[in-house]
Each structure stands twice: as C-alpha cells, then as structure tokens.
Design a protein around this motif. Structure first.
Motif, mmCIF file in Angstrom:
data_model
loop_
_atom_site.group_PDB
_atom_site.id
_atom_site.type_symbol
_atom_site.label_atom_id
_atom_site.label_comp_id
_atom_site.label_asym_id
_atom_site.label_seq_id
_atom_site.Cartn_x
_atom_site.Cartn_y
_atom_site.Cartn_z
ATOM 1 N N ASN A 109 0.854 -1.190 0.000
ATOM 2 C CA ASN A 109 0.000 0.000 0.000
ATOM 3 C C ASN A 109 0.893 1.245 0.000
ATOM 4 N N PRO A 110 1.288 1.716 -1.164
ATOM 5 C CA PRO A 110 2.225 2.847 -1.256
ATOM 6 C C PRO A 110 1.742 4.125 -0.560
ATOM 7 N N SER A 111 0.448 4.411 -0.613
ATOM 8 C CA SER A 111 -0.036 5.644 0.025
ATOM 9 C C SER A 111 0.057 5.541 1.550
ATOM 10 N N LEU A 112 -0.229 4.375 2.093
ATOM 11 C CA LEU A 112 -0.093 4.161 3.535
ATOM 12 C C LEU A 112 1.382 4.231 3.934
ATOM 13 N N ALA A 113 2.247 3.686 3.086
ATOM 14 C CA ALA A 113 3.690 3.734 3.340
ATOM 15 C C ALA A 113 4.172 5.187 3.389
ATOM 16 N N HIS A 114 3.634 6.026 2.520
ATOM 17 C CA HIS A 114 4.006 7.443 2.500
ATOM 18 C C HIS A 114 3.585 8.143 3.798
ATOM 19 N N GLU A 115 2.380 7.834 4.273
ATOM 20 C CA GLU A 115 1.892 8.431 5.529
ATOM 21 C C GLU A 115 2.779 8.026 6.713
ATOM 22 N N VAL A 116 3.141 6.744 6.763
ATOM 23 C CA VAL A 116 3.999 6.254 7.847
ATOM 24 C C VAL A 116 5.373 6.909 7.765
ATOM 25 N N ARG A 117 5.895 7.048 6.559
ATOM 26 C CA ARG A 117 7.218 7.655 6.366
ATOM 27 C C ARG A 117 7.241 9.071 6.932
ATOM 28 N N LYS A 118 6.145 9.828 6.763
ATOM 29 C CA LYS A 118 6.085 11.192 7.305
ATOM 30 C C LYS A 118 6.205 11.164 8.830
ATOM 31 N N ILE A 119 5.508 10.246 9.470
ATOM 32 C CA ILE A 119 5.560 10.123 10.939
ATOM 33 C C ILE A 119 6.959 9.701 11.377
ATOM 34 N N LEU A 120 7.538 8.714 10.703
ATOM 35 C CA LEU A 120 8.866 8.233 11.086
ATOM 36 C C LEU A 120 9.918 9.325 10.897
ATOM 37 N N ASP A 121 9.790 10.110 9.836
ATOM 38 C CA ASP A 121 10.725 11.209 9.620
ATOM 39 C C ASP A 121 10.586 12.268 10.713
ATOM 40 N N GLU A 122 9.350 12.525 11.113
ATOM 41 C CA GLU A 122 9.093 13.484 12.199
ATOM 42 C C GLU A 122 9.705 12.967 13.504
ATOM 43 N N ASN A 123 9.505 11.688 13.795
ATOM 44 C CA ASN A 123 10.079 11.093 15.009
ATOM 45 C C ASN A 123 11.605 11.168 14.981
ATOM 46 N N LYS A 124 12.180 10.918 13.819
ATOM 47 C CA LYS A 124 13.636 10.963 13.704
ATOM 48 C C LYS A 124 14.154 12.376 13.939
ATOM 49 N N ALA A 125 13.431 13.366 13.434
ATOM 50 C CA ALA A 125 13.839 14.759 13.610
ATOM 51 C C ALA A 125 13.764 15.178 15.080
ATOM 52 N N GLU A 126 12.853 14.577 15.829
ATOM 53 C CA GLU A 126 12.664 14.935 17.237
ATOM 54 C C GLU A 126 13.470 14.048 18.186
ATOM 55 N N ARG A 127 14.147 13.064 17.646
ATOM 56 C CA ARG A 127 14.848 12.078 18.464
ATOM 57 C C ARG A 127 15.838 12.711 19.424
ATOM 58 N N HIS A 128 16.607 13.677 18.967
ATOM 59 C CA HIS A 128 17.620 14.301 19.828
ATOM 60 C C HIS A 128 16.968 15.051 20.984
ATOM 61 N N ILE A 129 15.780 15.579 20.770
ATOM 62 C CA ILE A 129 15.069 16.291 21.842
ATOM 63 C C ILE A 129 14.609 15.302 22.907
ATOM 64 N N ARG A 130 14.010 14.184 22.467
ATOM 65 C CA ARG A 130 13.558 13.164 23.424
ATOM 66 C C ARG A 130 14.728 12.584 24.201
ATOM 67 N N GLY A 131 15.856 12.378 23.515
ATOM 68 C CA GLY A 131 17.047 11.852 24.186
ATOM 69 C C GLY A 131 17.564 12.814 25.239
ATOM 70 N N GLY A 132 17.570 14.101 24.906
ATOM 71 C CA GLY A 132 18.014 15.113 25.870
ATOM 72 C C GLY A 132 17.100 15.176 27.077
#
Length: 88
Positions: A50-73
C-alpha cells in the motif's frame, strides 16, 4: 500477531503508527516484535502492499527521527535530575 500474514501485520503496524504517532521502538514493544521487523514491514514491505499508507507512515517516522535528539536530551535530563535534588 502469530496468526496474521506479513501483509496484514505491515498494515496493522502502519495504522498503529499513524494513529498513535508512536516510534518504531514503541510500536515494537506494543506488538511484541523486534524493531527490525517493524522497520522492515513499514519501510520496505508496505511500499509494495500500500504505497499511500507507506508514504503516511514515512512522514511520521521522519518526524520522530527529527525529534529524536530532543527526546534523548529530555530522558538524560530526567535521569540526572535526582542528583541535583540531593545537592540542594
């Protein structure tokens, strides 16, 4: 998750991540499977299913990755905050 096909599992994991905005680690813990399995299901297998569902998940995972350093701190701050309380 034992009686579920890989395709169904990938979709279920993706839907959970989208609904909860949870991380790969949190999703793995919730479903009792490895982080590697979650990542492979939602990053690789889901593109074919399901490519469209994969795209939606990718947006969330990218957001989580961008915030990872904040959560770690924040986790580190919390971990060592008890030391400061005893010195005061």
């Amino acid at each position: 998750m034992k009686d579920v096909s890989i395709e169904e599992r990938a979709i279920e994991l993706a839907q959970y991540i989208i609904d909860s905005k949870d991380t790969v680690r949190g999703t793995a813990k919730k479903f009792g499977i490895s982080k590697s399995t979650v990542h492979k299901d939602v990053s690789e297998r889901l593109k074919k299913i399901n490519p469209s569902l994969a795209h939606e998940v990718r947006k969330i995972l990218d957001e989580n990755k961008a915030e990872r350093h904040i959560r770690g701190g924040m986790a580190t701050k919390l971990k060592y905050s008890h030391l400061h309380e005893h010195k005061v």
